[in-house]
Design an enzyme around this catalytic site. Structure first.
Site, mmCIF file in Angstrom:
data_model
loop_
_atom_site.group_PDB
_atom_site.id
_atom_site.type_symbol
_atom_site.label_atom_id
_atom_site.label_comp_id
_atom_site.label_asym_id
_atom_site.label_seq_id
_atom_site.Cartn_x
_atom_site.Cartn_y
_atom_site.Cartn_z
ATOM 1 N N LYS A 60 0.644 -1.845 0.311
ATOM 2 C CA LYS A 60 0.119 -0.364 -0.390
ATOM 3 C C LYS A 60 0.764 1.369 0.137
ATOM 4 O O LYS A 60 0.463 2.376 -0.769
ATOM 5 C CB LYS A 60 -1.136 0.071 1.105
ATOM 6 C CG LYS A 60 -2.017 0.546 0.916
ATOM 7 C CD LYS A 60 -3.016 0.651 2.494
ATOM 8 C CE LYS A 60 -3.674 -0.127 2.216
ATOM 9 N NZ LYS A 60 -4.819 -0.342 4.302
ATOM 10 N N THR A 111 -10.337 -0.104 13.414
ATOM 11 C CA THR A 111 -11.356 -0.613 14.536
ATOM 12 C C THR A 111 -12.558 -1.732 13.692
ATOM 13 O O THR A 111 -13.624 -0.850 14.326
ATOM 14 C CB THR A 111 -11.708 0.177 15.234
ATOM 15 O OG1 THR A 111 -12.740 1.224 14.428
ATOM 16 C CG2 THR A 111 -10.594 1.225 15.672
ATOM 17 N N LEU A 179 -15.403 12.011 7.702
ATOM 18 C CA LEU A 179 -16.264 11.907 6.104
ATOM 19 C C LEU A 179 -16.773 10.664 5.457
ATOM 20 O O LEU A 179 -16.665 9.527 5.925
ATOM 21 C CB LEU A 179 -14.148 11.789 5.191
ATOM 22 C CG LEU A 179 -13.924 10.968 5.469
ATOM 23 C CD1 LEU A 179 -14.025 9.770 4.560
ATOM 24 C CD2 LEU A 179 -12.128 11.276 5.712
ATOM 25 N N GLU A 181 -17.506 8.275 1.990
ATOM 26 C CA GLU A 181 -16.915 8.049 1.397
ATOM 27 C C GLU A 181 -17.604 8.899 -0.218
ATOM 28 O O GLU A 181 -18.770 8.658 -0.575
ATOM 29 C CB GLU A 181 -16.962 6.581 1.240
ATOM 30 C CG GLU A 181 -15.903 6.136 1.736
ATOM 31 C CD GLU A 181 -15.833 4.361 2.070
ATOM 32 O OE1 GLU A 181 -16.501 3.338 1.040
ATOM 33 O OE2 GLU A 181 -15.271 4.078 3.078
ATOM 34 N N ALA A 287 -35.039 5.087 0.781
ATOM 35 C CA ALA A 287 -35.544 3.791 1.217
ATOM 36 C C ALA A 287 -34.256 3.345 -0.178
ATOM 37 O O ALA A 287 -34.682 3.340 -1.036
ATOM 38 C CB ALA A 287 -37.387 3.538 1.463
ATOM 39 N N GLY A 292 -24.950 -0.274 4.088
ATOM 40 C CA GLY A 292 -23.362 -0.757 4.378
ATOM 41 C C GLY A 292 -22.143 -0.467 4.372
ATOM 42 O O GLY A 292 -22.615 0.854 5.134
ATOM 43 N N CYS A 295 -18.083 1.084 7.948
ATOM 44 C CA CYS A 295 -18.823 2.955 8.973
ATOM 45 C C CYS A 295 -19.894 2.057 9.828
ATOM 46 O O CYS A 295 -20.174 1.524 10.540
ATOM 47 C CB CYS A 295 -18.986 3.442 9.229
ATOM 48 S SG CYS A 295 -16.723 4.165 8.049
ATOM 49 N N LYS A 365 -22.172 2.030 -1.823
ATOM 50 C CA LYS A 365 -22.813 2.870 -2.433
ATOM 51 C C LYS A 365 -22.162 3.067 -3.585
ATOM 52 O O LYS A 365 -20.976 2.797 -3.731
ATOM 53 C CB LYS A 365 -22.989 4.098 -1.288
ATOM 54 C CG LYS A 365 -21.937 4.422 -1.122
ATOM 55 C CD LYS A 365 -21.003 5.783 0.007
ATOM 56 C CE LYS A 365 -20.456 6.333 0.374
ATOM 57 N NZ LYS A 365 -20.508 7.608 1.394
ATOM 58 N N ARG A 372 -17.105 -3.400 1.795
ATOM 59 C CA ARG A 372 -16.810 -3.968 2.897
ATOM 60 C C ARG A 372 -18.711 -4.136 3.153
ATOM 61 O O ARG A 372 -19.336 -3.430 2.800
ATOM 62 C CB ARG A 372 -16.604 -2.802 3.739
ATOM 63 C CG ARG A 372 -14.829 -3.193 3.681
ATOM 64 C CD ARG A 372 -14.141 -2.681 4.931
ATOM 65 N NE ARG A 372 -14.459 -1.439 4.649
ATOM 66 C CZ ARG A 372 -13.851 0.006 5.018
ATOM 67 N NH1 ARG A 372 -13.079 -0.315 6.039
ATOM 68 N NH2 ARG A 372 -14.407 1.105 5.086
HETATM 69 C C1 UGA Z 1 -20.347 6.632 7.275
HETATM 70 C C2 UGA Z 1 -20.949 8.666 7.593
HETATM 71 O O1 UGA Z 1 -22.065 9.413 6.335
HETATM 72 C C3 UGA Z 1 -19.914 10.032 7.920
HETATM 73 O O2 UGA Z 1 -20.773 10.437 7.990
HETATM 74 C C4 UGA Z 1 -19.073 8.557 8.460
HETATM 75 O O3 UGA Z 1 -18.111 9.831 8.465
HETATM 76 C C5 UGA Z 1 -18.247 7.002 8.519
HETATM 77 O O4 UGA Z 1 -19.641 6.116 8.289
HETATM 78 C C6 UGA Z 1 -17.904 6.775 9.158
HETATM 79 O O5 UGA Z 1 -17.960 6.390 9.530
HETATM 80 O O6 UGA Z 1 -15.917 7.056 8.628
HETATM 81 P P1 UGA Z 1 -20.147 6.278 4.847
HETATM 82 O O7 UGA Z 1 -20.113 4.885 5.403
HETATM 83 O O8 UGA Z 1 -18.646 6.773 3.590
HETATM 84 O O9 UGA Z 1 -20.315 7.372 5.968
HETATM 85 O O10 UGA Z 1 -20.830 6.069 4.149
HETATM 86 P P2 UGA Z 1 -22.707 6.819 3.745
HETATM 87 O O11 UGA Z 1 -22.938 7.853 2.663
HETATM 88 O O12 UGA Z 1 -23.155 7.266 5.223
HETATM 89 O O13 UGA Z 1 -23.736 5.484 3.243
HETATM 90 C C7 UGA Z 1 -24.045 4.481 4.000
HETATM 91 C C8 UGA Z 1 -25.127 3.522 3.840
HETATM 92 O O14 UGA Z 1 -26.046 3.999 3.697
HETATM 93 C C9 UGA Z 1 -24.702 3.174 1.752
HETATM 94 O O15 UGA Z 1 -24.865 1.505 2.181
HETATM 95 C C10 UGA Z 1 -25.493 3.880 1.309
HETATM 96 O O16 UGA Z 1 -26.309 3.198 0.450
HETATM 97 C C11 UGA Z 1 -26.888 3.989 2.281
HETATM 98 N N1 UGA Z 1 -27.772 5.152 2.602
HETATM 99 C C12 UGA Z 1 -27.621 6.463 3.161
HETATM 100 C C13 UGA Z 1 -29.392 4.373 2.538
HETATM 101 O O17 UGA Z 1 -29.350 3.584 2.711
HETATM 102 N N2 UGA Z 1 -30.343 5.473 2.397
HETATM 103 C C14 UGA Z 1 -29.514 7.277 2.945
HETATM 104 O O18 UGA Z 1 -30.224 7.991 2.211
HETATM 105 C C15 UGA Z 1 -28.358 7.352 2.841
#
Ligand code: UGA
Length: 479
Positions: A60, A111, A179, A181, A287, A292, A295, A365, A372
């Site tokens: 990496k 973690t 943040l 992704e 919805a 997933g 996080c 997403k 993951r």
């Molecule tokens: C999430 C948080 O949004 C960040 O603020 C946080 O910093 C990050 O985890 C972390 O702990 O590092 P992330 O995992 O990148 O960020 O993804 P999200 O954008 O939150 O989406 C999470 C999941 O929820 C995805 O699978 C997405 O498709 C789903 N989702 C999101 C839905 O099913 N519906 C929604 O309306 C929004």
């Protein structure tokens, strides 16, 4: 204890804290160059800091040092190459080099969920802090950024005390990150808030100096970055509380989707209508097949495990329900697939043998190659387990998907995946799928059956093109 964090008026007093290295602004190290650490290292170099990124993974580090980001994140490759070129950014696998170089060390290691339960595995935090501490020879600040169970910062402080000379006066602070992704560069350069858990004025001043680039950028753009200065426990809790809230919001709307399915309502209209209330807001009310990623799923589980340990398990019992609603949505796709393909479900679920299914999407997403805990990939695996011949395609996540689910069949393009398919499942809302032409795709498939697992397609357009369309929590459109 309240430590006044520098506002615009008092910033000068705080920025006078001198970095122990003698440099004019603190030199920064980021330990762990995954999605979090690599993005921070690159973006803070972009803000003008001298930065050293560290990882134990030599491959990496070699990639990063060679100008290649080891994962897909829009805009990051260009910034990596620019800052390597400018000489502000370097990468290493040597703890000694990190210890000699930086004034502020950010711990960004993973973690993950423990193999033996719901709690977080802190092995990487322990290893990185211990090894760093053993090599320190002058004063420094160690700042935790990883998402951790409340109480970890105090434990890290004890680890540091055990492995360093007290005369060095090494300090610990905690500063969670938020943040997302796909938007990571913007979220780091222009965060919607900064949270710091500190115990002393010195730690506070060093952290301010380490974030001054963020505040300066905001000032030039006439923005403010809100700051919350607090104790260790609150700083740790802010992060998991934020993720628990977001997960709850998604499961809330998915629970409404379940009710819409039996009552004949449309969850997309419902979300729009409730979202106009500013107290509710319209974001994170999409919805679909659920959340997933690396996080939200593991964080809500670790949060419950920690609350249980602390005797407050009942307070977070609802998060168990949030998890269950989320996982049920994956089962809904199986149910719809069986219905559309005319297969009756037996006690072990539907038998889909002899059917050919295209799964569009493997990443958790869009705009990410992260698979993951991806609902799309989990559903693809369940469809295959039920006997279907599944072809998976994702614009960026193929390599990771292959490594995570080597037993599945992968197609090189969307066209290849859907050709001769009897059912198309859109499970990640990539623009390529959202904008697909239902007429053209209709000419490739064996039958025009589509499950829109993210409610991202224009249902009536697809129905007019002769497709039997099934969304999540939506009535079937008229053809
Ligand atoms: C999430 C948080 O949004 C960040 O603020 C946080 O910093 C990050 O985890 C972390 O702990 O590092 P992330 O995992 O990148 O960020 O993804 P999200 O954008 O939150 O989406 C999470 C999941 O929820 C995805 O699978 C997405 O498709 C789903 N989702 C999101 C839905 O099913 N519906 C929604 O309306 C929004």
């Amino acid at each position: 204890m309240t430590i006044p964090y520098p506002t615009k008026q008092t910033a000068t007093a705080f920025s006078e804290v001198s970095p122990p290295s003698g440099a004019s602004r603190p030199r920064l190290s980021f330990l762990g160059t995954g999605y979090l650490g690599a993005t921070y290292a690159i973006c803070f170099a972009e803000l003008g800091y001298e930065v050293l990124g560290f990882d134990v993974d030599e491959a990496k580090i070699a990639k990063l040092a060679g100008g290649q980001v080891p994962f897909h994140e829009p805009g990051l490759d260009e910034l990596l190459r620019a800052n390597l070129g400018a000489g502000r950014l370097r990468f290493t696998t040597s703890y000694q080099e990190v210890a000699e170089f930086a004034d502020v060390h950010f711990i960004c290691v993973g973690t993950p969920q423990r193999g033996d339960g719901m709690g977080a595995d802190l092995t990487y935090v322990e290893t990185s802090v211990t090894n760093l501490a053993r090599h320190l020879t002058r004063r420094a600040l160690i700042v935790g950024k990883s998402t951790v169970p409340v109480g970890t910062a105090e434990w890290v402080e004890q680890l540091v005390a055990k492995h360093t000379d007290p005369e060095l006066a090494i300090e610990v602070a905690w500063s969670p990150e938020f943040l997302q992704e796909g938007f990571a560069v913007e979220d780091v350069l222009r965060p919607n808030r900064i949270v710091v858990g500190v115990k002393t004025d010195w730690a506070n001043g060093m952290l301010y100096a380490a974030h001054k680039g963020v505040f300066d950028l905001a000032a030039t753009e006439d923005r403010e970055v809100p700051l919350v200065v607090t104790d260790f426990a609150t700083a740790e809790l802010v992060k998991v509380a934020a993720n628990a809230f977001l997960a709850t919001k998604i499961s809330f709307i998915n629970a409404m989707a379940e009710v819409c399915e039996v009552a004949g309502g449309d969850v997309t209209q419902l979300a729009k209508a409730i979202g106009y209330d500013p107290r509710i807001g319209n974001r994170f009310l999409q919805a679909g097949v659920g959340f997933g990623g690396g996080c939200l799923p593991k964080d809500i589980r670790a949060f419950q495990a920690r609350a249980q340990e602390l005797g407050a398990g009942e307070a977070l019992r609802f998060l168990h329900e949030v998890d269950l609603v989320n996982l049920r949505r994956r089962g809904r796709v199986m149910q719809l697939a069986a219905e559309l393909l005319g297969r009756r479900a037996g006690p072990a679920g539907p038998d889909l043998s002899g059917t050919r299914i295209a799964v569009l999407g493997a990443a958790f997403k869009p705009n990410s190659d992260d698979v993951r805990d991806s609902p799309s990939l989990a559903i693809a695996a369940t469809l295959a387990k039920a006997g279907a011949d599944v072809r998976v395609y994702d614009p960026q996540g193929m390599e990771n998907a292959r490594a995570a689910q080597p037993g599945l069949t992968y197609a090189a393009t969307m066209t290849e995946a859907v050709t001769d398919a009897e059912l198309v499942c859109v499970l990640t809302e990539w623009a390529e799928f959202r904008n697909a032409d239902p007429q053209a795709m209709g000419d490739l498939v064996a039958q025009r059956l589509v499950i829109d697992g993210r409610n991202c397609l224009d249902a009536s357009l697809w129905a007019r093109a002769g497709w039997q369309y099934r969304g999540m929590g939506r009535p079937h459109p008229e053809a």
